[in-house]
Design an enzyme around this catalytic site. Structure first.
Site, PDB file in Angstrom:
ATOM      1  N   GLU A   1      14.754 -14.779  -0.044  1.00 64.53           N
ATOM      2  CA  GLU A   1      15.092 -15.661   0.735  1.00 64.53           C
ATOM      3  C   GLU A   1      13.775 -16.559   0.534  1.00 64.53           C
ATOM      4  OE1 GLU A   1      15.925 -14.559   5.012  1.00 64.53           O
ATOM      5  OE2 GLU A   1      16.891 -12.607   4.032  1.00 64.53           O
TER       6      GLU A   1
ATOM      7  N   ASP B   1       0.830  -1.195  -0.034  1.00 63.51           N
ATOM      8  CA  ASP B   1      -0.025  -0.098   0.044  1.00 63.51           C
ATOM      9  C   ASP B   1       0.821   1.297   0.160  1.00 63.51           C
ATOM     10  OD1 ASP B   1      -2.825   0.915   0.308  1.00 63.51           O
ATOM     11  OD2 ASP B   1      -2.092   2.025   2.091  1.00 63.51           O
TER      12      ASP B   1
HETATM   13  C1  GLC Z   1      -4.328   2.957  -0.852  1.00 58.15           C
HETATM   14  C2  GLC Z   1      -5.687   2.010  -0.689  1.00 58.15           C
HETATM   15  C3  GLC Z   1      -6.647   2.524  -0.254  1.00 58.15           C
HETATM   16  C4  GLC Z   1      -6.376   3.411   1.109  1.00 58.15           C
HETATM   17  C5  GLC Z   1      -5.147   4.090   1.093  1.00 58.15           C
HETATM   18  C6  GLC Z   1      -4.873   4.414   2.490  1.00 58.15           C
HETATM   19  O1  GLC Z   1      -4.642   3.885  -1.886  1.00 58.15           O
HETATM   20  O2  GLC Z   1      -5.780   1.243  -1.951  1.00 58.15           O
HETATM   21  O3  GLC Z   1      -8.038   1.879  -0.261  1.00 58.15           O
HETATM   22  O4  GLC Z   1      -7.635   4.124   1.589  1.00 58.15           O
HETATM   23  O5  GLC Z   1      -4.142   3.438   0.334  1.00 58.15           O
HETATM   24  O6  GLC Z   1      -4.122   3.347   2.952  1.00 58.15           O
END
Ligand code: GLC
Ligand code: CA
Length: 533
Positions: free
Chosen positions: A263, A212
């Protein structure tokens, strides 16, 4: 528009079991909305496990599961409280292990979501940092001394300033919701802890992570003002937001994470990198960094052959330059469903089907968001049922993302088979007409979107030109042609994005997005796969 050509080299070798991700079809599971096993109205790991045979039947190679961690609940699980546990709503670690084992037996890989840019404000570190400003945990976040004004002009992506006050008057940074304080990756304890988290799950047999906000993590050390404002109409962040995104230090994190994955042979990282410049995005998947970084341009491309052609050829060029496959995205849990984006109703559905054929023809790794194979439209979610902080923080000005997150319709019963009979209401309301999209119904219908996807994936697996070949892109007026070559075979994916009928050259029709397609004749809003004779 003049024809446009972009020729690209093929991946060095066909995907093996360790580099399966180069051509894998990855199915994105929004866990909370996929399948509820215990009747609490919330999708869970056991529910997903029971539906694995569906994913095998559909023909995907891997699944990526949206965050499964205990969470503060402020942003659909992207506010993590404990990175090495499972939210009780979804089950426990043993359920995750059982899911991975079942998936493996069925030939499917499981990819988890990891959220390193921020934690939940309920995370023990943030609580410790609030309780004692001298605690070691305080240096793992961005705090600034109490002052009248926030330290700079940075804005939250969810609306409003990116700084909020602590109860004792300090400021803390959150590029998303206030419940998602940003971590300070200049503190080595943060990096160490995330590596332990990666190993924790890799030791449980997962095949990798979707990362993310992978272009975040580091911020300008001097906290200087951003030069301009972000506009959601852009393809992603750019120079106007130079102080908050894409700092050079972030690449070292991916080098370290890559070393961890190395790994565990056969594991992979795919990064969410929302930068407008795809050459910059591709740098995140250099050979010693992540394996893939999403190519999001099609997510924001309007129904226009030139725009689509540009999105495809730019991505092919950018990722070829670093030797990485392109990970193609048409839909995900953050964007309106394709059917709705492309105009809604019959037109939107026809376009979504045609675009899906393009996605599945392209070389690289397509990501299919759960429900897109059913051609689900964006659901109307009543305001009072909405959960997305984007809706609430914008005071209702922005619709938010709930409409692409409603439960999957599995059958034509009243509850669409999401939960067992007699269950609690689903966590987001299911639209009244949702059973018309049900898997049970579409799987019996030779003309359904589901059947189209299943056929496409079977053909993709059978024809090396599709998915694992090379591609050239050509735009003639409103017609986009992607010519895919591999193993001595050529398949052309032709998309008519105009309003008139297009004449297309001969070849064997492998698959068409609509029954209205006739040899040589492509009606508006349709696509065809043609095998060169
Ligand atoms: C990314 C995710 C989204 C989330 C954001 C904050 O963009 O896809 O759903 O709200 O990160 O974590
Ligand atoms: Ca449940």
């Amino acid at each position: 528009m003049a024809p446009r050509l972009a020729a690209l080299p093929a991946p060095a070798a066909p995907a093996t079991d360790t580099d399966w991700w180069r051509t894998a079809v990855v199915y994105q599971v929004y866990l909370r909305s996929f399948a509820d096993s215990n009747g609490d109205g919330i999708g869970d790991l056991a529910g997903l496990r029971s539906r694995l045979p569906y994913l095998v039947w559909l023909g995907v190679d891997a699944l990526w599961i949206n965050p499964h961690y205990p969470s503060g609940g402020a942003d659909g699980g992207y506010d993590v409280v404990d990175y090495r546990a499972v939210d009780p709503d979804y089950g426990d670690v043993a359920d995750l292990e059982a899911l991975v084992a079942d998936a493996r037996a069925l030939g499917l890989k499981v990819v988890l979501d990891v959220v390193p840019n921020h934690t939940s404000d309920q995370h023990p570190w943030f609580r410790a940092a609030l309780a004692d400003r001298g605690a070691p945990e305080a240096s793992r976040y961005h705090f600034a001394p109490a002052s009248e004004e926030p330290p700079n002009n940075w804005q939250s992506l969810f609306g409003g300033p990116a700084w909020s006050r602590t109860p004792d008057g300090r400021w803390y940074l959150h590029l998303f919701a206030p419940e998602q304080p940003d971590l300070d990756w200049r503190d080595p304890a943060v990096a160490e802890d995330f590596e332990a988290t990666l190993r924790f799950w890799l030791d449980r047999g997962v095949s990798g992570f979707r990362v993310d906000v992978a272009y975040g993590l580091f911020k300008d050390a001097g906290l200087r003002d951003n030069p301009g404002a972000y506009s959601p109409t852009l393809f992603g962040h750019g120079p106007e937001q130079a102080m908050t995104w894409n700092q050079p230090e972030v690449h070292d994190v991916w080098r370290r994470w890559r070393a961890v994955c190395d790994e565990y042979p056969g594991t992979m990282l795919v990064g969410e990198v929302c930068l407008a410049d795809l050459d910059q995005v591709a740098l995140y998947s250099r050979p010693d960094e992540m394996h893939q970084s999403f190519s999001f341009r099609l997510l924001k491309s309007g129904w226009d052959a030139g725009v689509f052609g540009e999105a495809v050829s730019t991505a092919l060029d950018a990722f070829a330059a670093v030797g990485a496959p392109v990970s193609w995205v048409l839909g995900n849990h953050d964007k309106d469903r394709q059917v709705t984006r492309f105009g809604g109703g019959a037109v939107g559905t026809a376009r979504a089907r045609a675009a899906a054929l393009l996605l599945m023809a392209l070389p690289g790794s397509p990501y299919l968001y759960a429900g897109d194979e059913l051609a689900l439209p964006q659901a109307v979610v009543p305001d009072e049922a909405k959960r997305d902080p984007i809706f609430h923080r914008s005071g209702g000005a922005r619709a938010g993302r709930d409409g692409c997150r409603v439960p999957m319709p599995w059958n034509e019963s009243e509850g669409v088979g999401f939960s067992p009979d007699g269950a609690a209401d689903p966590w987001l309301p299911v639209p009244a007409d949702w059973s018309r999209y049900a898997v049970s119904r579409q799987s019996r219908d030779g003309g359904s979107a589901l059947t189209l996807h299943r056929r496409a994936l079977a053909l993709r697996a059978a024809h090396p030109a599709l998915g694992s070949g090379t591609a050239t892109v050509r735009v003639d007026g409103d017609v986009l042609t992607v010519t895919c070559t591999g193993d001595g075979e050529t398949v052309r994916c032709v998309l008519n994005m105009g309003t008139g009928t297009a004449l297309v050259p001969g070849g064997t029709v492998l698959l068409a997005s609509s029954t209205a397609v006739r040899p040589g004749v492509l009606p508006p809003d349709t696509a065809v796969w043609l095998l060169d004779d």
